[in-house]
Design a protein around this motif. Structure first.
Motif, mmCIF file in Angstrom:
data_model
loop_
_atom_site.group_PDB
_atom_site.id
_atom_site.type_symbol
_atom_site.label_atom_id
_atom_site.label_comp_id
_atom_site.label_asym_id
_atom_site.label_seq_id
_atom_site.Cartn_x
_atom_site.Cartn_y
_atom_site.Cartn_z
ATOM 1 N N GLU A 130 0.807 -1.216 0.000
ATOM 2 C CA GLU A 130 0.000 0.000 0.000
ATOM 3 C C GLU A 130 0.841 1.268 0.000
ATOM 4 O OE1 GLU A 130 -3.960 -1.747 2.333
ATOM 5 O OE2 GLU A 130 -2.645 -0.290 3.322
ATOM 6 N N ASN A 131 2.108 1.141 0.312
ATOM 7 C CA ASN A 131 2.988 2.308 0.296
ATOM 8 C C ASN A 131 3.869 2.383 -0.936
ATOM 9 O OD1 ASN A 131 3.045 4.050 2.983
ATOM 10 N ND2 ASN A 131 2.545 1.954 3.550
ATOM 11 N N VAL A 132 3.867 1.330 -1.754
ATOM 12 C CA VAL A 132 4.673 1.322 -2.977
ATOM 13 C C VAL A 132 3.793 1.405 -4.224
ATOM 14 C CG1 VAL A 132 6.272 -0.017 -4.387
ATOM 15 C CG2 VAL A 132 6.581 0.073 -1.916
ATOM 16 N N LEU A 133 2.746 0.584 -4.271
ATOM 17 C CA LEU A 133 1.933 0.520 -5.488
ATOM 18 C C LEU A 133 1.174 1.820 -5.790
ATOM 19 C CD1 LEU A 133 0.554 -3.137 -5.369
ATOM 20 C CD2 LEU A 133 2.484 -2.221 -6.662
ATOM 21 N N PRO A 134 0.570 2.503 -4.819
ATOM 22 C CA PRO A 134 -0.139 3.746 -5.174
ATOM 23 C C PRO A 134 0.743 4.812 -5.819
ATOM 24 C CG PRO A 134 -0.918 2.946 -3.075
ATOM 25 C CD PRO A 134 0.268 2.093 -3.437
ATOM 26 N N LEU A 140 2.999 6.323 -13.024
ATOM 27 C CA LEU A 140 2.935 5.706 -14.353
ATOM 28 C C LEU A 140 1.731 6.201 -15.148
ATOM 29 C CD1 LEU A 140 3.914 1.999 -13.578
ATOM 30 C CD2 LEU A 140 5.131 3.556 -15.108
ATOM 31 N N LEU A 141 0.566 6.159 -14.527
ATOM 32 C CA LEU A 141 -0.643 6.582 -15.232
ATOM 33 C C LEU A 141 -0.621 8.081 -15.500
ATOM 34 C CD1 LEU A 141 -3.396 5.853 -16.391
ATOM 35 C CD2 LEU A 141 -4.371 6.105 -14.099
ATOM 36 N N GLY A 142 -0.187 8.853 -14.503
ATOM 37 C CA GLY A 142 -0.117 10.304 -14.695
ATOM 38 C C GLY A 142 0.876 10.694 -15.768
ATOM 39 N N GLY A 143 2.044 10.043 -15.750
ATOM 40 C CA GLY A 143 3.038 10.326 -16.781
ATOM 41 C C GLY A 143 2.543 9.965 -18.164
ATOM 42 N N ALA A 196 -5.274 -3.295 -10.213
ATOM 43 C CA ALA A 196 -6.411 -2.849 -9.407
ATOM 44 C C ALA A 196 -6.208 -1.415 -8.929
ATOM 45 C CB ALA A 196 -6.607 -3.786 -8.216
ATOM 46 N N THR A 197 -4.981 -1.068 -8.575
ATOM 47 C CA THR A 197 -4.689 0.289 -8.124
ATOM 48 C C THR A 197 -4.846 1.288 -9.261
ATOM 49 O OG1 THR A 197 -3.095 -0.686 -6.580
ATOM 50 C CG2 THR A 197 -3.028 1.692 -6.840
ATOM 51 N N ILE A 198 -4.491 0.875 -10.475
ATOM 52 C CA ILE A 198 -4.671 1.753 -11.639
ATOM 53 C C ILE A 198 -6.151 2.035 -11.885
ATOM 54 C CG2 ILE A 198 -4.484 1.796 -14.164
ATOM 55 C CD1 ILE A 198 -1.714 0.535 -13.861
ATOM 56 N N LEU A 232 -2.483 13.179 -10.803
ATOM 57 C CA LEU A 232 -1.821 11.938 -10.403
ATOM 58 C C LEU A 232 -0.342 12.148 -10.096
ATOM 59 C CD1 LEU A 232 -3.514 9.536 -12.959
ATOM 60 C CD2 LEU A 232 -3.877 9.587 -10.492
ATOM 61 N N VAL A 233 0.344 12.898 -10.950
ATOM 62 C CA VAL A 233 1.767 13.147 -10.723
ATOM 63 C C VAL A 233 1.965 13.985 -9.463
ATOM 64 C CG1 VAL A 233 3.825 14.273 -11.649
ATOM 65 C CG2 VAL A 233 2.374 12.895 -13.154
ATOM 66 N N ALA A 234 1.132 15.009 -9.283
ATOM 67 C CA ALA A 234 1.244 15.856 -8.090
ATOM 68 C C ALA A 234 0.957 15.044 -6.828
ATOM 69 C CB ALA A 234 0.287 17.040 -8.199
ATOM 70 N N TRP A 235 -0.033 14.150 -6.910
ATOM 71 C CA TRP A 235 -0.332 13.311 -5.745
ATOM 72 C C TRP A 235 0.854 12.404 -5.423
ATOM 73 C CZ3 TRP A 235 -0.170 8.294 -4.379
ATOM 74 C CH2 TRP A 235 -0.762 7.946 -3.161
ATOM 75 N N ALA A 236 1.451 11.802 -6.445
ATOM 76 C CA ALA A 236 2.585 10.902 -6.218
ATOM 77 C C ALA A 236 3.746 11.633 -5.551
ATOM 78 C CB ALA A 236 3.032 10.275 -7.542
ATOM 79 N N VAL A 237 4.022 12.847 -6.012
ATOM 80 C CA VAL A 237 5.105 13.632 -5.409
ATOM 81 C C VAL A 237 4.756 13.963 -3.961
ATOM 82 C CG1 VAL A 237 6.378 15.809 -5.501
ATOM 83 C CG2 VAL A 237 5.850 14.577 -7.619
ATOM 84 N N GLY A 238 3.495 14.345 -3.711
ATOM 85 C CA GLY A 238 3.075 14.643 -2.346
ATOM 86 C C GLY A 238 3.166 13.432 -1.437
#
Length: 302
Positions: A130-134, A140-143, A196-198, A232-238
């Motif tokens: 849950e801390n790696v896949l999201p 990946l999807l945002g990029g 599933a996470t995607i 998505l990219v902003a969330w990943a960075v956050g």
């Protein structure tokens, strides 16, 4: 104190803490809503109601997909917890997201699953996933969305590389664990959980795009595919910014940097922050729906 007595004492402490934890989490949820009252008012005044309601409905729907990856991971490890049970735990503990620290939703869910007999090794693997896949799948999807929209090409390539690296690392660790027989989580299970996470992120990003459409002056400011990718990219960075619980400040700043050319830096940051109002409303609605369903079941049983 022997091991059995220690386990019994720990179980009693956890049980007592759950009684204290739930009202405290609800109080923090109410405080978050009160603290955001100005932002809520400004958003409601400026936004188109139908688009805003669509964004809230989509985020509420996303909760139905949130436990799927954890169900896949736990099932692959031999801990067969029903999806319906995982969903109920996930939704019931949503108020814990608003406790200071940003970790209590996970902590409370782990405690609930321990009460149901799930082992520590399985729970540790679930938390790791849950801390790696999201962030991996969000990047990946945002990029991919940014690249497809022809926006921020350099940033999209960085996001794709970072997401791919995280996912490759997760697959490598899973394979190593299988080889050493320390766990039964195979790489294919990691890929299924990532898929599933995607799906979850697809709904979440669509919710952000609907939120963006709620503001009439923004509808032609940027392609919606790019807006979803920025979220998505902003969330990943956050998320990976551990110094900022729940990415507060980092998410808004990153989103503003991407969208500033279209709406201005300050306005973009305010609008990105306003999306937290959508998340707050959706969390409260999902939690209330669960309580209503449980109340209906109790009434029916009596």
């Amino acid at each position: 104190m022997d091991a059995s007595s220690a386990k019994d004492a720990l179980r009693r402490i956890v049980g007592a803490a759950r009684w204290v934890f739930a009202p405290l989490a609800l109080a923090c949820l109410a405080f978050a809503a009160w603290h955001a009252r100005d932002s809520i008012g400004a958003t409601l005044v400026r936004a188109q109601p139908s688009a805003l309601a669509t964004a809230i409905a989509l985020w509420t729907l996303s909760h139905a997909f949130a436990p799927v990856a954890s169900r896949i991971v736990l099932g692959a490890l031999g801990a067969h917890v029903r999806y319906r049970e995982l969903l109920a735990i996930h939704v019931a503990r949503l108020p814990a997201r608003y406790l200071p620290g940003g970790i209590w939703h996970t902590v409370s869910r782990v405690a609930d699953l321990q009460q149901r007999g799930v082992g520590r090794a399985e729970l540790a693997t679930m938390v790791a996933a849950e801390n790696v896949l999201p962030p991996a799948t969000a990047a990946l999807l945002g990029g991919a969305l940014l690249l497809g929209a022809g926006v921020a090409r350099d940033a999209s390539l960085v996001a794709l590389a970072a997401g791919g690296t995280l996912l490759a690392a997760a697959l490598a660790l899973a394979r190593q664990a299988v080889v050493r027989r320390r766990a039964r989580l195979e790489p294919r299970s990691v890929l299924l959980a990532a898929a599933a996470t995607i799906v979850f992120w697809s709904i979440a990003a669509t919710a952000f795009a609907a939120y963006w459409l709620a503001f009439a002056d923004l509808r032609d400011s940027a392609p919606l595919v790019a807006v979803a990718g920025v979220y998505l990219v902003a969330w990943a960075v956050g998320f990976v910014s551990f110094f900022a619980p729940q990415g507060i400040g980092v998410f808004e700043s990153m989103a503003a940097l991407f969208l500033a050319e279209d709406v201005g830096l300050a306005d973009a940051a305010v609008l990105a922050a306003g999306f937290r109002v959508v998340v707050l409303a959706a969390d409260a609605i999902a939690w209330a729906m669960l309580q209503a369903w449980r109340g209906w079941r109790r009434a029916r049983a009596n």
